[in-house]
Design a protein around this motif. Structure first.
Motif, PDB file in Angstrom:
ATOM      1  N   THR A   5     104.749  82.365 120.852  1.00 57.66           N
ATOM      2  CA  THR A   5     103.574  82.958 120.217  1.00 57.66           C
ATOM      3  C   THR A   5     102.530  81.906 119.886  1.00 57.66           C
ATOM      4  O   THR A   5     101.448  82.246 119.450  1.00 57.66           O
ATOM      5  CB  THR A   5     103.981  83.684 118.923  1.00 57.66           C
ATOM      6  N   THR A  77     106.251  78.620 117.839  1.00 58.80           N
ATOM      7  CA  THR A  77     107.149  79.616 117.254  1.00 58.80           C
ATOM      8  C   THR A  77     107.673  80.499 118.382  1.00 58.80           C
ATOM      9  O   THR A  77     106.973  80.741 119.376  1.00 58.80           O
ATOM     10  CB  THR A  77     106.440  80.496 116.201  1.00 58.80           C
ATOM     11  N   ARG A  78     108.908  80.946 118.221  1.00 60.42           N
ATOM     12  CA  ARG A  78     109.532  81.836 119.209  1.00 60.42           C
ATOM     13  C   ARG A  78     110.275  82.929 118.483  1.00 60.42           C
ATOM     14  O   ARG A  78     110.922  82.685 117.470  1.00 60.42           O
ATOM     15  CB  ARG A  78     110.518  81.062 120.084  1.00 60.42           C
ATOM     16  N   GLN A  79     110.217  84.130 119.033  1.00 59.77           N
ATOM     17  CA  GLN A  79     110.988  85.244 118.508  1.00 59.77           C
ATOM     18  C   GLN A  79     112.374  85.191 119.126  1.00 59.77           C
ATOM     19  O   GLN A  79     112.501  85.165 120.355  1.00 59.77           O
ATOM     20  CB  GLN A  79     110.311  86.576 118.838  1.00 59.77           C
ATOM     21  N   THR A  84     112.153  84.599 113.668  1.00 58.46           N
ATOM     22  CA  THR A  84     111.179  83.661 114.212  1.00 58.46           C
ATOM     23  C   THR A  84     111.728  82.251 114.080  1.00 58.46           C
ATOM     24  O   THR A  84     112.126  81.832 112.995  1.00 58.46           O
ATOM     25  CB  THR A  84     109.828  83.759 113.468  1.00 58.46           C
TER      26      THR A  84
END
Length: 179
Positions: A5, A77-79, A84
């Motif tokens: 993101t 950031t990564r889901q 997160t």
């Protein structure tokens, strides 16, 4: 399932450290070790906790202090699995402390000592006092900085080596009485 993101941006080359908040942030050996660990690539709280052999909550607290001082930032950031994951990175490749303060310097040496204790490889630590003119000291300082800056890095996967360079003028001893 990784969903980026935020795109990471490269850290600055040099950041000058000088605010009281930054000196306070540097005044803890674990924060110094976190900065060392973030020297080559971004990392998560979990990854840092494993690398530094400490608890995630401890790392999270110290990252918050470093972030508020402007020394690290969230690079990406990564889901993942409904949560997160944040990747932290240093704000600069090299941090220049123009006017070192005792607490930050003591913490840096404490972190350095911890790194030496944990290292299984042979280390080189030398303390030598030299009589130098102001010009000789300036040239030596420039040469040392250049050697570190120009050191060619090996590819990823090779061991990371710490380099600590200090050049300072020793305080003159106080007179033991009238001359």
């Amino acid at each position: 399932m990784a969903d980026e993101t935020q795109r990471p941006h490269p850290p600055e080359d040099v950041q000058e450290v000088g605010s009281p908040q930054q000196f306070a942030a540097l005044a803890h050996p674990l924060r110094q070790r976190i900065l060392f660990a973030l020297g080559h690539r971004p990392a998560t709280i979990s990854g840092l906790a494993v690398q530094l052999d400490t608890r995630k909550g401890n790392v999270a607290h110290h990252l918050k202090v470093l972030r508020e001082a402007g020394l690290v930032y969230v690079a990406e950031t990564r889901q993942v699995r409904g949560g997160t994951e944040q990747y932290y990175q240093r704000t600069a490749r090299r941090m220049l402390v123009a006017e070192p303060q005792g607490a930050g310097t003591a913490a840096m040496f404490g972190a350095f000592a911890q790194e030496l204790d944990r290292s299984q490889a042979e280390s080189v630590v030398t303390l030598r006092h030299l009589r130098l003119t102001a010009e000789q000291a300036r040239r030596l300082g420039e040469t040392l900085a250049r050697l570190v800056d120009e050191a060619e890095e090996a590819p990823a996967g090779e061991p990371v080596h710490g380099v600590l360079v200090a050049l300072y003028e020793r305080a003159r001893p106080e007179a033991d009485g009238p001359a």
